[in-house]
Design a protein around this motif. Structure first.
Motif, PDB file in Angstrom:
ATOM      1  N   ALA A   6       7.238  -8.950  12.721  1.00 48.50           N
ATOM      2  CA  ALA A   6       7.990  -8.830  13.973  1.00 48.50           C
ATOM      3  C   ALA A   6       7.050  -8.923  15.173  1.00 48.50           C
ATOM      4  CB  ALA A   6       8.761  -7.520  14.001  1.00 48.50           C
ATOM      5  N   SER A   7       5.896  -8.273  15.075  1.00 45.93           N
ATOM      6  CA  SER A   7       4.917  -8.338  16.168  1.00 45.93           C
ATOM      7  C   SER A   7       4.415  -9.753  16.379  1.00 45.93           C
ATOM      8  CB  SER A   7       3.738  -7.409  15.863  1.00 45.93           C
ATOM      9  OG  SER A   7       4.151  -6.058  15.840  1.00 45.93           O
ATOM     10  N   ASP A   8       4.393 -10.536  15.298  1.00 42.54           N
ATOM     11  CA  ASP A   8       3.952 -11.928  15.380  1.00 42.54           C
ATOM     12  C   ASP A   8       5.062 -12.876  15.813  1.00 42.54           C
ATOM     13  OD1 ASP A   8       1.412 -11.206  14.618  1.00 42.54           O
ATOM     14  OD2 ASP A   8       1.703 -11.675  12.495  1.00 42.54           O
ATOM     15  N   GLY A   9       6.272 -12.323  16.035  1.00 42.81           N
ATOM     16  CA  GLY A   9       7.357 -13.117  16.584  1.00 42.81           C
ATOM     17  C   GLY A   9       8.327 -13.720  15.597  1.00 42.81           C
ATOM     18  N   ASP A  10       8.241 -13.368  14.306  1.00 41.00           N
ATOM     19  CA  ASP A  10       9.204 -13.901  13.340  1.00 41.00           C
ATOM     20  C   ASP A  10      10.597 -13.400  13.709  1.00 41.00           C
ATOM     21  OD1 ASP A  10       9.501 -15.086  10.360  1.00 41.00           O
ATOM     22  OD2 ASP A  10      10.821 -13.348  10.611  1.00 41.00           O
ATOM     23  N   ALA A  11      11.546 -14.327  13.890  1.00 43.57           N
ATOM     24  CA  ALA A  11      12.871 -13.977  14.405  1.00 43.57           C
ATOM     25  C   ALA A  11      13.620 -13.044  13.473  1.00 43.57           C
ATOM     26  CB  ALA A  11      13.684 -15.247  14.654  1.00 43.57           C
ATOM     27  N   VAL A  12      13.535 -13.294  12.170  1.00 42.12           N
ATOM     28  CA  VAL A  12      14.237 -12.431  11.209  1.00 42.12           C
ATOM     29  C   VAL A  12      13.653 -11.021  11.244  1.00 42.12           C
ATOM     30  CG1 VAL A  12      14.630 -12.018   8.755  1.00 42.12           C
ATOM     31  CG2 VAL A  12      14.948 -14.311   9.700  1.00 42.12           C
ATOM     32  N   ALA A  13      12.341 -10.912  11.212  1.00 40.93           N
ATOM     33  CA  ALA A  13      11.691  -9.604  11.242  1.00 40.93           C
ATOM     34  C   ALA A  13      11.986  -8.871  12.546  1.00 40.93           C
ATOM     35  CB  ALA A  13      10.189  -9.763  11.049  1.00 40.93           C
ATOM     36  N   VAL A  14      12.032  -9.605  13.636  1.00 42.40           N
ATOM     37  CA  VAL A  14      12.356  -8.993  14.929  1.00 42.40           C
ATOM     38  C   VAL A  14      13.729  -8.339  14.866  1.00 42.40           C
ATOM     39  CG1 VAL A  14      12.969  -9.495  17.330  1.00 42.40           C
ATOM     40  CG2 VAL A  14      10.845 -10.407  16.357  1.00 42.40           C
ATOM     41  N   ARG A  15      14.713  -9.030  14.290  1.00 42.00           N
ATOM     42  CA  ARG A  15      16.064  -8.463  14.216  1.00 42.00           C
ATOM     43  C   ARG A  15      16.100  -7.216  13.335  1.00 42.00           C
ATOM     44  NH1 ARG A  15      17.680 -13.961  13.868  1.00 42.00           N
ATOM     45  NH2 ARG A  15      18.112 -13.794  11.631  1.00 42.00           N
ATOM     46  N   ILE A  16      15.340  -7.230  12.251  1.00 41.74           N
ATOM     47  CA  ILE A  16      15.296  -6.058  11.374  1.00 41.74           C
ATOM     48  C   ILE A  16      14.709  -4.863  12.124  1.00 41.74           C
ATOM     49  CG2 ILE A  16      14.278  -5.071   9.284  1.00 41.74           C
ATOM     50  CD1 ILE A  16      14.326  -7.892   8.076  1.00 41.74           C
ATOM     51  N   VAL A  17      13.617  -5.082  12.841  1.00 40.67           N
ATOM     52  CA  VAL A  17      12.969  -3.995  13.576  1.00 40.67           C
ATOM     53  C   VAL A  17      13.848  -3.515  14.724  1.00 40.67           C
ATOM     54  CG1 VAL A  17      10.969  -3.389  15.003  1.00 40.67           C
ATOM     55  CG2 VAL A  17      10.659  -4.700  12.903  1.00 40.67           C
TER      56      VAL A  17
END
Length: 341
Positions: free
Chosen positions: A221-232
Motif C-alpha cells: 500500500a505504501s508503494d502505491g498498489d491500488a488493491v493494497a491501498v483499498r485493503i488498508v
C-alpha cells in the motif's frame, strides 16, 4: 515478603509475566508462548500460566508460586465473554498465586499501558481486532471480538485473507493486476501464487500463516498498489468505526479523549493507515487524539495492579522506567525474562 502485584499479559503469540514491588520496581519478568484459551483450552492456558508464574517467582527469589503476590491480574486474549472471564477467574484463583485474582481481556492492559487518562479508548489490531473504552466514573464499552460472527473486520488474519483473495482473482482474470501476486508468492517461498493456494488447500501451509501477510499488504500500500491501498483504507475505516462506537456509548464524542492504538498492524507506522484513522476520527470526534503506544501491554497489566492497591504516581513512573530498561535490554541486571530464562 512477597510481591505486591503479579501481572500477566497473555496474547495469541506470546505471554509476559512480571512480579512488581509496591514501589513500582519490577522484581522479575519472564516471557513464554501464547496462552489464549481459544487455542489451548482452559486447562492448557492455566497450566502454561502456572509454569510462567513459577519461573517469575524463582527469578525474584521467592519460594514457589503460591501466595507470591498480594494482587494478581491476568489480561488474556480469549477472555472475551463474561462466561469465559468467570471460568478463567475461578481456575486461576484456584492456583493460589495471590489474595485477589482479576481476569479480563488483554485490550484493557493495552489501554492502561498507552495512557494514564481515565476517559480513554483503545483499539488493538494484531492477529484480530478489538476495542475497549473506559470512563472515570467506571463505565466500560467493550465488544465480543469473536471475528466475523460478531461483526468484526480487520487484523493480520483478515488483511492476509483479503490480500490472497484479491491476488487469486488477479491471476485468473477476475480482478485487476496487483503486486500482491508476486509478494505473497515470495513471502511463502513459492514459485507461484497457485502453489500457495494449493499448499493451503492440502494443509501443507497452515492457514494461520496468512496473518504474516499483514506487513506485506502495508508495504504494498505504501508503494502505491491500488488493491493494497483499498485493503488498508478499509482497515482504517474499521478502526474508526470501533473507536467511534465506544466513544458514542460512553458519551465521549464531544470530549477530549485519548484513543490508544496497539497491536502489530497499528504500531507499524504506516502513514496511509494512520492518516485514515485520524481523518475518520476528526470527522465525528474532533477532540479525540489517537496515538500508537510505545509501551508493551505487560506494563499496563502491572499498572492496573498498582491501581488496585492505590499506588501513587511516583510508583507508576518507577514502574514505567523499570520496564523501559528491561524491555529495551538496557537494564543493568541484564536481559530479564527472555525465552532463555
Amino acid at each position: 515478603m512477597n510481591a505486591a502485584v503479579l501481572a500477566i499479559d497473555g496474547g495469541n503469540s506470546k505471554t509476559d509475566v512480571a512480579l512488581i514491588a509496591s514501589s513500582g520496581e519490577v522484581l522479575s519478568h519472564v516471557r513464554g508462548p501464547g496462552s489464549s484459551p481459544h487455542f489451548l483450552g482452559l486447562e492448557g492456558c492455566v497450566d502454561l500460566l502456572d509454569g510462567l508464574v513459577a519461573r517469575a517467582a524463582a527469578q525474584a527469589g521467592f519460594d514457589g508460586a503460591v501466595g507470591v503476590a498480594e494482587s494478581a491480574g491476568a489480561y488474556l486474549a480469549g477472555a472475551d465473554l463474561p462466561g469465559e472471564t468467570a471460568e478463567l477467574t475461578k481456575a486461576l484463583a484456584a492456583r493460589g498465586w495471590a489474595g485477589e485474582t482479576v481476569v479480563d481481556n488483554d485490550t484493557f492492559a493495552l489501554l492502561r499501558a498507552g495512557t494514564d487518562d481515565r476517559d480513554a479508548v483503545a483499539v488493538v489490531c494484531g492477529a484480530g481486532i478489538n476495542c475497549v473504552g473506559v470512563t472515570s466514573d467506571g463505565r466500560q464499552a467493550r465488544f465480543p471480538s469473536l471475528g466475523r460472527i460478531s461483526g468484526d473486520w480487520g487484523g493480520g488474519m483478515q488483511l492476509g485473507d483479503e490480500a490472497l483473495w484479491w491476488a487469486a482473482r488477479a491471476i485468473d482474470g477476475r480482478g485487476e493486476p496487483t503486486s500482491l501476486v508476486h509478494l505473497i508468492s515470495e513471502r511463502f517461498r513459492a514459485g507461484s501464487l497457485a502453489e500457495v493456494i494449493e499448499a493451503l488447500h492440502y494443509r501443507r501451509l497452515d492457514p494461520a500463516e496468512l496473518r504474516t501477510l499483514a506487513p506485506v499488504v502495508l508495504r504494498a500500500a505504501s508503494d502505491g498498489d491500488a488493491v493494497a491501498v483499498r485493503i488498508v483504507e478499509r482497515q482504517a475505516e474499521e478502526v474508526v468505526v470501533l473507536a467511534l462506537a465506544a466513544l458514542r456509548r460512553l458519551e465521549l464524542l464531544e470530549k477530549p479523549t485519548t484513543v490508544v492504538l496497539g497491536g502489530g498492524v497499528l504500531t507499524s507506522g504506516n502513514d496511509l493507515l494512520h492518516n485514515g484513522i485520524r481523518r475518520g476520527l476528526r470527522a465525528d470526534a474532533p477532540l479525540a487524539v489517537a496515538h500508537s503506544t510505545g509501551s508493551a501491554p505487560i506494563v499496563g497489566a502491572a499498572l492496573l495492579g498498582l491501581d488496585r492497591l492505590g499506588a501513587d504516581r511516583e510508583s507508576e513512573s518507577r514502574l514505567r522506567a523499570s520496564f523501559a530498561r528491561i524491555l529495551s535490554g538496557t537494564d543493568p541486571r541484564g536481559p530479564v525474562g527472555s525465552a532463555a530464562h
